[in-house]
Design an enzyme around this catalytic site. Structure first.
Site, PDB file in Angstrom:
ATOM      1  N   LYS A  39       0.504  45.801 -10.426  1.00  0.00           N
ATOM      2  CA  LYS A  39      -0.028  44.864  -9.426  1.00  0.00           C
ATOM      3  C   LYS A  39       0.460  45.272  -8.049  1.00  0.00           C
ATOM      4  O   LYS A  39       1.647  45.218  -7.752  1.00  0.00           O
ATOM      5  CB  LYS A  39       0.422  43.434  -9.729  1.00  0.00           C
ATOM      6  N   GLU A  99      14.420  45.119  -8.454  1.00  0.00           N
ATOM      7  CA  GLU A  99      14.942  45.824  -7.272  1.00  0.00           C
ATOM      8  C   GLU A  99      14.615  44.938  -6.078  1.00  0.00           C
ATOM      9  O   GLU A  99      13.457  44.725  -5.756  1.00  0.00           O
ATOM     10  CB  GLU A  99      14.274  47.199  -7.174  1.00  0.00           C
ATOM     11  N   CYS A 133      14.296  48.326   1.830  1.00  0.00           N
ATOM     12  CA  CYS A 133      15.294  47.601   1.044  1.00  0.00           C
ATOM     13  C   CYS A 133      16.700  48.125   1.324  1.00  0.00           C
ATOM     14  O   CYS A 133      17.657  47.384   1.224  1.00  0.00           O
ATOM     15  CB  CYS A 133      14.961  47.662  -0.430  1.00  0.00           C
ATOM     16  N   GLU A 136      18.858  38.617   4.511  1.00  0.00           N
ATOM     17  CA  GLU A 136      18.039  39.818   4.711  1.00  0.00           C
ATOM     18  C   GLU A 136      16.872  39.453   5.630  1.00  0.00           C
ATOM     19  O   GLU A 136      16.088  38.561   5.332  1.00  0.00           O
ATOM     20  CB  GLU A 136      17.492  40.327   3.376  1.00  0.00           C
TER      21      GLU A 136
END
Ligand code: TXE
Length: 490
Positions: A174, A249, A283, A382
């Site tokens: 996806k 992740e 990331c 973040e």
């Protein structure tokens, strides 16, 4: 004229019943129509993947033949890197310099796993029973659900597809609803490479219907997810239904530790690369700079000069160094965390505003804030944007304490010319990656993944392929004597 893309299910390209608009973040204008996969589309894709798993066209292929298909796919990715890069840049705003080089390197991931396919070995066990032979087969785990976010969709899917296909699994991938164009275009290369129908299915859609249907589907055996921690929690709860194995992740708040003895020019380039490459939407972004007091003023001055000199603009222009953020939502999020950080005592050193003169694109200036403590929101959260939070330390112990004062633990960087200190820090830092005197280096050969809220499991490297297999223990009795006492376990 808007471009339009199709989904790829069971070896066929098709329109979805509904579509949604994709916005070019450099202009804020709709540029393409994307197929929004429904729960029914997801079900067809998973059924196709499940069927393909046992059909001879895939199941009877030798491991070497699977590897050859992956080599062909790698070549096609390399040959089409420019076109894929232009699509990724148009759909996500990531600069063409980066997309072109990253996609070229994505081909290396497929090559690596192509080579691994026929090196997945079982075992012969010296079992403690004289009349038994025991060996282990490694079999594909089954249908994999791969879910990727909007940053680096081709790269983040290669670390799932490569090992999954090498191991003989089938997959429903996806793409994110933000920026899916390159992955939908990549489906054409999968088809061209000659993978049998149903082995790879690629679609996109929204989390609540498409993502939900995929992660709760009873025929999915493994979920490989990259995205945010909130979604990850939701997916883990969903996976409980099928007991599907899950790898996650999830980004980070990675510290870059700079000691007084580090090389100023090299550090400043690495810090800039760590936070402003990809407009900070990475990331592994080195979003917390921890600098020793003796180096602080020199380094900050250099970073401010370099940040102000960054060429912001059209991401399709090869001269551009920083493009827009991928979505308006992302820019709003960064602005609100930054505002809260300044209210909490952070001091703006440079940036802090939308970049001017660039129309309706989601541009944001490279920003550096000096933070008095770890309670400042930009230190704790973040942002996934071009905002560097700076903190100052005096001793190595303070540096380690600050670095580890986070719920994340993906990457970290250490800059020092003191070898013994560098070694001590590689042990002390709680992160899945420690870069010493470098930053943002990756390779298919090296595992990638984090501690804590940064995730579970590792992608990349040899062991990743084992995650897509399960062992079967095979017992063969070699004696012709009748089986003795049937009421005693042998
Ligand atoms: O991620 P989401 P978003 C971080 C970053 C960012 C935040 C949110 O801080 O600001 O996460 O980003 C699919 N079931 N990272 O909103 O929502 C979704 O459709 C199944 C770090 O983009 O997690 C998309 O395909 N799937 C990171 C994918 O999950 C669902 C990269 C990721 O979307 C779903 C991206 C559901 N219920 C964001 N809901 C990194 N590791 O690099 C959503 N999805």
């Amino acid at each position: 004229m808007l471009k339009s893309f199709q989904q790829y299910i069971d070896g066929t390209f098709e329109d979805a019943t509904t579509t949604f608009d994709s916005v070019n973040p450099a202009t804020g204008a709709v540029w393409a129509k994307m197929p929004a996969a429904s729960a029914a589309d997801v079900d067809r894709a998973v059924q196709a993947a499940h069927r393909a798993l046992s059909e001879p066209a895939w199941a009877a292929l030798t491991a070497s033949a699977r590897g050859k298909l992956l080599y062909r796919l790698a070549d096609l990715v390399a040959e089409n890197a420019q076109q894929l890069a232009e699509l990724e840049t148009a759909d996500t705003g990531k600069i063409i310099r980066e997309t072109r080089s990253q996609i070229g390197y994505v081909a290396e991931y497929y090559r690596y796993y192509a080579g691994v396919a026929d090196k997945i070995q079982g075992a012969y066990l010296p079992v403690d029973k004289p009349d038994m032979e025991v060996f282990l087969r490694r079999e594909p785990v089954g249908v994999v659900a791969g879910i990727v976010p909007w940053n680096s969709q081709l790269f983040l899917s290669a670390v799932k597809l490569g090992p999954a296909l090498a191991a003989g699994c089938t997959i429903v991938l996806k793409a994110s609803e933000d920026g899916p164009a390159p992955l939908l275009a990549f489906a054409r290369l999968v088809h061209q490479a000659g993978f049998p129908a149903g082995v790879v299915n690629i679609l996109t859609g929204f989390g609540a219907d498409c993502g939900q249907a995929l992660t709760t589907h009873p025929l999915v055996s493994r979920i490989a997810f990259t995205g945010g921690p909130e979604t990850a929690r939701h997916i883990v709860r969903n996976s409980a239904e099928n007991l599907a194995a899950t790898s996650l992740e999830l980004g980070g708040k990675s510290p870059v530790l700079v000691f007084d003895d580090a090389d100023l020019e090299s550090v400043s380039n690495a810090v800039i690369a760590g936070i402003f490459a990809a407009s900070g939407q990475s990331c592994v972004a080195g979003s917390r700079l921890l600098v020793q007091r003796g180096m602080r003023e020199r380094l900050l001055q250099r970073l401010i000069e370099k940040a102000r000199a960054i060429r912001i603009g059209d991401p399709q222009d090869v001269a551009t160094e920083m493009g827009p953020l991928a979505t308006r939502r992302q820019r709003d999020h960064i602005e609100s965390v930054l505002k809260a950080s300044l209210a909490a005592g952070a001091v703006l050193l440079t940036g802090g505003e939308r970049a001017a003169g660039l129309g309706e694109g989601y541009y944001f200036q490279p920003t550096i804030v000096d933070c008095p403590d770890a309670q400042v929101p930009s230190v704790a959260q973040e942002l996934f944007g071009p905002v560097l939070s700076v903190m100052t330390f005096d001793t190595e112990a303070q540096a380690v304490a600050l670095a580890n004062d986070t719920r994340y633990g993906l990457a970290s960087g250490v800059f020092t010319r003191d070898l013994t200190r560098a070694h001590r820090l590689t042990r002390a830092l709680r992160a899945g990656i420690v870069w010493v005197n470098t930053y943002r280096a990756v390779s298919p050969i090296v595992p990638f993944g984090g501690y804590g809220l940064s995730g579970l499991g590792r992608e990349g490297g040899l062991d990743a392929v084992l995650e897509y297999t399960r062992t079967k223990s095979i017992w063969i009795r070699t004696s012709d004597e009748p089986i003795a006492d049937p009421f005693v376990m042998r």
